[in-house]
Design a protein around this motif. Structure first.
Motif, PDB file in Angstrom:
ATOM      1  N   ARG A  92       0.838  -1.206   0.000  1.00 41.49           N
ATOM      2  CA  ARG A  92       0.000   0.000   0.000  1.00 41.49           C
ATOM      3  C   ARG A  92       0.874   1.257   0.000  1.00 41.49           C
ATOM      4  O   ARG A  92       0.573   2.221  -0.705  1.00 41.49           O
ATOM      5  CB  ARG A  92      -0.913  -0.025   1.235  1.00 41.49           C
ATOM      6  CG  ARG A  92      -1.978   1.017   1.277  1.00 41.49           C
ATOM      7  CD  ARG A  92      -3.037   0.795   0.226  1.00 41.49           C
ATOM      8  NE  ARG A  92      -2.831   1.753  -0.835  1.00 41.49           N
ATOM      9  CZ  ARG A  92      -3.348   1.682  -2.045  1.00 41.49           C
ATOM     10  NH1 ARG A  92      -4.118   0.682  -2.374  1.00 41.49           N
ATOM     11  NH2 ARG A  92      -3.101   2.587  -2.953  1.00 41.49           N
ATOM     12  N   ALA A  95       2.265   1.709  -3.473  1.00 42.89           N
ATOM     13  CA  ALA A  95       1.202   2.113  -4.395  1.00 42.89           C
ATOM     14  C   ALA A  95       0.859   3.589  -4.210  1.00 42.89           C
ATOM     15  O   ALA A  95       0.660   4.312  -5.187  1.00 42.89           O
ATOM     16  CB  ALA A  95      -0.041   1.241  -4.181  1.00 42.89           C
ATOM     17  N   ASP A  96       0.803   4.047  -2.962  1.00 42.59           N
ATOM     18  CA  ASP A  96       0.458   5.445  -2.692  1.00 42.59           C
ATOM     19  C   ASP A  96       1.616   6.396  -2.988  1.00 42.59           C
ATOM     20  O   ASP A  96       1.408   7.512  -3.454  1.00 42.59           O
ATOM     21  CB  ASP A  96      -0.003   5.616  -1.240  1.00 42.59           C
ATOM     22  CG  ASP A  96      -1.333   4.924  -0.971  1.00 42.59           C
ATOM     23  OD1 ASP A  96      -2.092   4.695  -1.932  1.00 42.59           O
ATOM     24  OD2 ASP A  96      -1.607   4.610   0.190  1.00 42.59           O
ATOM     25  N   ILE A 114       3.019  13.248  -0.080  1.00 47.82           N
ATOM     26  CA  ILE A 114       1.876  12.329  -0.185  1.00 47.82           C
ATOM     27  C   ILE A 114       1.207  12.231   1.185  1.00 47.82           C
ATOM     28  O   ILE A 114       1.845  11.874   2.176  1.00 47.82           O
ATOM     29  CB  ILE A 114       2.342  10.925  -0.652  1.00 47.82           C
ATOM     30  CG1 ILE A 114       3.125  11.013  -1.963  1.00 47.82           C
ATOM     31  CG2 ILE A 114       1.153   9.973  -0.761  1.00 47.82           C
ATOM     32  CD1 ILE A 114       2.357  11.563  -3.133  1.00 47.82           C
ATOM     33  N   ASN A 116      -2.302  11.083   1.203  1.00 49.15           N
ATOM     34  CA  ASN A 116      -3.527  10.313   0.984  1.00 49.15           C
ATOM     35  C   ASN A 116      -3.235   8.819   1.129  1.00 49.15           C
ATOM     36  O   ASN A 116      -2.101   8.416   1.329  1.00 49.15           O
ATOM     37  CB  ASN A 116      -4.108  10.618  -0.405  1.00 49.15           C
ATOM     38  CG  ASN A 116      -3.149  10.236  -1.511  1.00 49.15           C
ATOM     39  OD1 ASN A 116      -1.947  10.447  -1.412  1.00 49.15           O
ATOM     40  ND2 ASN A 116      -3.673   9.676  -2.578  1.00 49.15           N
ATOM     41  N   GLY A 117      -4.282   8.013   1.003  1.00 48.16           N
ATOM     42  CA  GLY A 117      -4.114   6.564   1.137  1.00 48.16           C
ATOM     43  C   GLY A 117      -3.648   6.216   2.538  1.00 48.16           C
ATOM     44  O   GLY A 117      -4.111   6.781   3.522  1.00 48.16           O
ATOM     45  N   ILE A 118      -2.693   5.323   2.630  1.00 43.13           N
ATOM     46  CA  ILE A 118      -2.181   4.907   3.943  1.00 43.13           C
ATOM     47  C   ILE A 118      -1.483   6.064   4.656  1.00 43.13           C
ATOM     48  O   ILE A 118      -1.421   6.117   5.878  1.00 43.13           O
ATOM     49  CB  ILE A 118      -1.270   3.664   3.822  1.00 43.13           C
ATOM     50  CG1 ILE A 118      -1.111   3.008   5.189  1.00 43.13           C
ATOM     51  CG2 ILE A 118       0.074   4.018   3.189  1.00 43.13           C
ATOM     52  CD1 ILE A 118      -0.547   1.620   5.157  1.00 43.13           C
ATOM     53  N   ASN A 120      -2.568   8.901   4.981  1.00 43.29           N
ATOM     54  CA  ASN A 120      -3.594   9.637   5.712  1.00 43.29           C
ATOM     55  C   ASN A 120      -3.644   9.179   7.172  1.00 43.29           C
ATOM     56  O   ASN A 120      -4.157   9.881   8.031  1.00 43.29           O
ATOM     57  CB  ASN A 120      -4.955   9.430   5.040  1.00 43.29           C
ATOM     58  CG  ASN A 120      -6.012  10.369   5.551  1.00 43.29           C
ATOM     59  OD1 ASN A 120      -5.762  11.546   5.779  1.00 43.29           O
ATOM     60  ND2 ASN A 120      -7.205   9.843   5.729  1.00 43.29           N
ATOM     61  N   TYR A 121      -3.092   7.997   7.451  1.00 43.69           N
ATOM     62  CA  TYR A 121      -3.135   7.410   8.792  1.00 43.69           C
ATOM     63  C   TYR A 121      -1.773   7.383   9.481  1.00 43.69           C
ATOM     64  O   TYR A 121      -1.697   7.548  10.695  1.00 43.69           O
ATOM     65  CB  TYR A 121      -3.694   5.978   8.714  1.00 43.69           C
ATOM     66  CG  TYR A 121      -5.032   5.936   8.058  1.00 43.69           C
ATOM     67  CD1 TYR A 121      -6.179   6.320   8.739  1.00 43.69           C
ATOM     68  CD2 TYR A 121      -5.159   5.543   6.724  1.00 43.69           C
ATOM     69  CE1 TYR A 121      -7.421   6.306   8.119  1.00 43.69           C
ATOM     70  CE2 TYR A 121      -6.401   5.529   6.098  1.00 43.69           C
ATOM     71  CZ  TYR A 121      -7.524   5.909   6.797  1.00 43.69           C
ATOM     72  OH  TYR A 121      -8.735   5.905   6.186  1.00 43.69           O
TER      73      TYR A 121
END
Length: 191
Positions: A92, A95-96, A114, A116-118, A120-121
């Motif tokens: 992940r 990919a992000d 970056i 977004n995606g993972i 974001n956490y």
């Protein structure tokens, strides 16, 4: 080779497959900042040794048999579940990140932050993945050397590398990254 060693090597192959396409493309990209010193090269080399070469010697020879231990089968299966989780996070993150990933401290000319995606956490999913991997490794490779060396090396790597990486990101993205750091945890989500 035990079933758990086979699972370990399957995980290594999966990581190579996940990383290969991005790695090939990333090498062609222009870099605006590159901070690769002797410490960085040494730590990356030690990680490769602890994650690949020492386990390879363990699996292919009997050199480390004196350091074997035996865990119940359930521990090996827990190791497999952890490895699968580590691989998911690893995939992940790649990919992000796309071409924003690099094996060392580098900023591409077209680098973007970056979030977004993972991301974001957690800010550092690659390191989160590696933390899970180094916990799974001694459950799968039941040997005091081949199983545990990666954890020891990664602890040193993590605490030296993350500080430098965060500094590089702050220099590159300034208040945008500072704000991101306040909202998002490093390897564990903030609640």
């Amino acid at each position: 080779m035990s079933i758990f060693e086979v699972i370990y090597w399957g995980g290594i192959i999966a990581e190579m497959i996940i990383r290969a396409p991005i790695s090939r493309k990333q090498r062609k990209e222009a870099k605006s900042e590159r901070r690769v010193n002797t410490q960085e090269k040494t730590l990356l080399g030690l990680l490769f040794l602890a994650m690949f070469f020492v386990p390879l010697f363990y699996s292919a020879t009997n050199w480390f048999d004196f350091a074997n231990y035996v865990l119940p089968d359930w521990a090996g299966w827990v190791g497999m579940i952890l490895m699968l989780f580590a691989l998911f996070i690893f995939w992940r993150a790649h990919a992000d990140l796309g071409l924003n990933w690099s094996p060392s401290l580098e900023i591409r000319t077209e680098h973007k932050l970056i979030t977004n995606g993972i991301f974001n956490y957690i800010r550092h999913p690659m390191y989160a993945s590696q933390w899970i991997w180094v916990i799974a490794q001694p459950l799968l490779l039941q040997n005091w050397i081949a199983g545990w060396l990666n954890l020891v090396v990664f602890i040193v790597f993590y605490f030296l590398r993350v500080k430098s990486e965060e500094q590089l990101m702050l220099e590159q993205f300034g208040d945008q990254y500072r704000s991101y750091m306040q909202k998002v945890g490093a390897v564990f989500p903030k609640f």
